[in-house]
Every structure is written in C-alpha cells, then in structure tokens.
Design an enzyme around this catalytic site. Structure first.
Site, short mmCIF file in Angstrom:
data_model
loop_
_atom_site.label_atom_id
_atom_site.label_comp_id
_atom_site.label_asym_id
_atom_site.label_seq_id
_atom_site.Cartn_x
_atom_site.Cartn_y
_atom_site.Cartn_z
N GLY A 160 4.69 -30.26 -5.08
CA GLY A 160 3.99 -30.50 -3.73
C GLY A 160 4.94 -29.82 -2.67
O GLY A 160 5.49 -28.96 -2.42
N CYS A 161 5.37 -30.77 -1.79
CA CYS A 161 6.02 -30.40 -0.29
C CYS A 161 7.28 -30.08 -0.53
O CYS A 161 8.08 -29.43 0.05
CB CYS A 161 5.78 -31.58 0.55
N ALA A 162 7.87 -30.54 -1.88
CA ALA A 162 9.41 -30.40 -2.19
C ALA A 162 9.53 -29.05 -2.67
O ALA A 162 10.80 -28.53 -3.02
CB ALA A 162 9.70 -31.63 -3.14
N GLY A 163 8.31 -28.28 -3.06
CA GLY A 163 8.46 -27.12 -4.15
C GLY A 163 9.22 -25.99 -3.22
O GLY A 163 9.74 -25.15 -4.01
N LEU B 41 10.73 -33.58 0.68
CA LEU B 41 10.45 -34.59 -0.09
C LEU B 41 8.93 -34.42 -0.85
O LEU B 41 8.28 -33.47 -0.29
CB LEU B 41 10.33 -35.81 0.73
#
Length: 364
Positions: free
Chosen positions: A141-144, A346
C-alpha cells in the site's frame, strides 16, 4: 544511490469540487447526514487529482473483472511512459540509460492483480534484456514507495556494479466500490488518486553514475522496516466478490503520534543522528492529519512537510507512488552534498518504512 526519476499521470484531471459532487450523488441517499460529511473533501486540502477513467465510468458500476482488466492494460501503458522518462530525463541525466543497462526491476503495486506480473508484461513492450531479474512486490500500500527503494538499495549493496528500476503503479480509482456506502469508501473517494513513478538506482561501482546531470545524489545509508503486531484492521483491503474494499482507520494520526515517534527516534539514534540534523523530510502524504501528526510527533516545523503538502494538494494520495513525487520535487528544488534526508511512509500491516538518505557528489 538514486540516479533518476520518471513519472506518468493518467489523462483525467478532476477538481476536488467535482469529486465532492460525485460523492454526493453516489452516497447521498444512504447518508442522512451527507452534508455534514462532505466537508471532508475540503479538509483534505486537495485541489486536483488524476484518474485512469472518466468520471461517468465509475458511476456505471463496473465489475471486479472489468476493473482489473483496466488495471493490467493501463498499468503497462503508464509504467512504460514512466520508465522511458526515467531513463531519458534530462533533469537527472546528461546521457540516456538504455533498458539493456537495467539488471533488475522491482515492481510495486497494491491496486490490481496480475499473473504474470506487470513488469513481465512491460518487458514485452520495452527492450529489456531477457535476463533482467524481476522482483514484484504486492500488498504494501502506501508504504510501498519507500519500501521499494529500500529493497532496491539492499539489492545494490549486494550488486554494487548493477542498476535497477523501482516502478510503482497505483490505480486507486479502479478499486472504487460503486455499491459500498461505508464511511471508509467515502473518505477514500475524497483522498485517493492514480499515478505512476519509476526510480533508477545504482550500486556504488556502477559505471552509469557518470551519466548523472546532478551535482549531488542521494544515497540510502540505512533503512528500517517495522510492523505493529495484530493491527490488520488499521489499513488495507477487504476482498469480496465485488473486488477490493478499502480499510482506512481514523486512528492513523494517533498511531503516528504514539507509535511512530519512538520508532523514528530509535532509528535515527542507531545512526547517530537527531531530528535537528534532518534537512529534508520526505514524508508520504497520507493526508493532512497524518502530516500534522508527523510534525507534532517529531518536532518538525510546517516547512519540513511543505513539499509533501504541495504534492498532496496537486495529486492527492496516489498510495505508494506519492512519496516518489515528493522526492522528485525535493531533488529538483536542489540539494547539497552532505545534506541528510529522512523518508517515511506508513502502510498495511500496520507498518512503517524509514530510510536515511545522505547526499554525495554526483556525476555533474
């Protein structure tokens, strides 16, 4: 070491006021207090976002199969454009890099499903070597965005003469659930967007470094991945017959304040650094509340998140792609040798990805 960046935006630009009107039409009959909820579009502090399809397509209620077919086709198209810009970008490179010079591809995405994965399909439309190593990463997700760069850096440490690409494609809009009237889906409609990025990274002994057009280049000097146990309900997908339903907890800003602060401080301490020594905070802009929580937790001024806020305002939250757009803007603003940067993102798990960057002499 990060050598170049390329980007690609889909063709449909939507003003936030248009998105609010769309949401009112989609959710209005199912929320008695819809007028009280719609200000979330304004408080998101987003002006424009980009989408893969025109607005009426989302209103038609496409099936999971139809949405995923679009994901596969468009992910290849957009990745191709981002890679071509990355390998030829005159801002970063005084001489283009060829696909044949790339030894490995890290492909990062969470908004569609494809086997063979997208980078394999991309290798059929761009002249990569048939021996290029493929490392698809799904589900961060956004941590990728931060995680992809971190894992590519690990690869470059093991193979210091090689060059790799980190490709992020997120088509968040294709996961929109026409019949999902949850508040999470409404908030997602106010926040998420589509985008693609490509980052060219090299090991310390790579001959490609001499092609750099930058006087200084960011080197990844340390990384930290951290998982919060038993936190699956904070962020992620719920999978149904209709597709991917967003899970987006309102507790994320408080988690930043209570959980991420000691994580960041311990990471910096292990590298003998303090927050006062950070010149650039390359924060994934998950939302304005998250950025404010970063500032309060780490004692950063609003100036430290100004680029993240600008990217959020102009593009929305493009999941893993967004932090690369922040990095690109910071690099183009100009950085000096010996400067220090902290990248943070995150994602589902719940997890954080932290990278410590140091600018070293470039090829220019």
């Amino acid at each position: 070491m990060i050598l170049s960046i390329g980007k690609c935006l889909p063709p449909h630009c939507l003003e936030q006021t248009e998105a609010a009107s769309f949401a009112k039409k989609q959710f209005g009959q199912h929320f008695k207090d819809i007028e009280r909820l719609l200000p979330v579009f304004q408080s998101a502090e987003i002006d424009t976002r980009y989408f893969a399809m025109p607005l009426e397509w989302y209103s038609s209620g496409p099936t999971f199969e139809e949405k995923n077919e679009k994901y596969i086709t468009l992910a290849v198209e957009y990745a191709k454009k981002a890679v071509e810009e990355c390998l030829q970008n005159p801002v970063y490179l005084k001489e283009a890099v060829s696909c044949e010079d790339v030894d490995a591809i890290f492909f990062v995405s969470t908004t569609g499903i494809s086997t063979p994965s997208i980078e394999a399909r991309l290798m059929n439309v761009l002249p990569f070597s048939l021996h290029t190593k493929r490392i698809p990463i799904w589900g961060l997700g956004c941590a990728g965005g931060a995680a992809g760069i971190a894992r590519a850096s690990d690869y470059c440490l093991a193979h210091p003469e090689q060059a790799v690409l980190v490709i992020n494609v997120e088509l968040c809009s294709l996961t929109f659930q026409h019949g999902d009237y949850s508040k999470s889906n409404l908030i997602g409609t106010a926040l998420f967007a589509d985008g693609t990025s490509s980052v060219l990274m090299i090991g310390e002994k790579s001959p490609i470094k001499k092609r750099s057009n930058m006087s200084s280049l960011p080197k990844v000097v340390a990384t930290r991945s951290t998982l919060m146990k038993n936190s699956e309900d904070v962020m992620g997908w719920e999978v149904s017959n209709e597709g991917l339903h967003v899970v987006f907890s309102k507790s994320i800003p408080s988690i930043v304040a209570s959980w991420l602060e000691p994580n960041v401080l311990q990471f910096l301490s292990s590298e003998k650094k303090t927050t006062e020594e950070i010149n650039y905070f390359i924060a994934h802009p998950g939302g304005t509340k998250v950025l404010t929580a970063y500032e309060e937790a780490l004692g950063f001024s609003r100036d430290m998140t100004s680029v993240s806020r600008e990217v959020l305002r102009n593009y929305g939250n493009m999941s893993s792609v967004t932090v690369v757009y922040v990095l690109d803007q910071i690099l183009q603003n100009g950085c000096k040798e010996e400067d220090i940067g902290l990248m943070a993102a995150l994602g589902p798990g719940f997890c954080s990805e932290l990278l410590l960057l140091k600018w070293e002499k470039g090829g220019a």
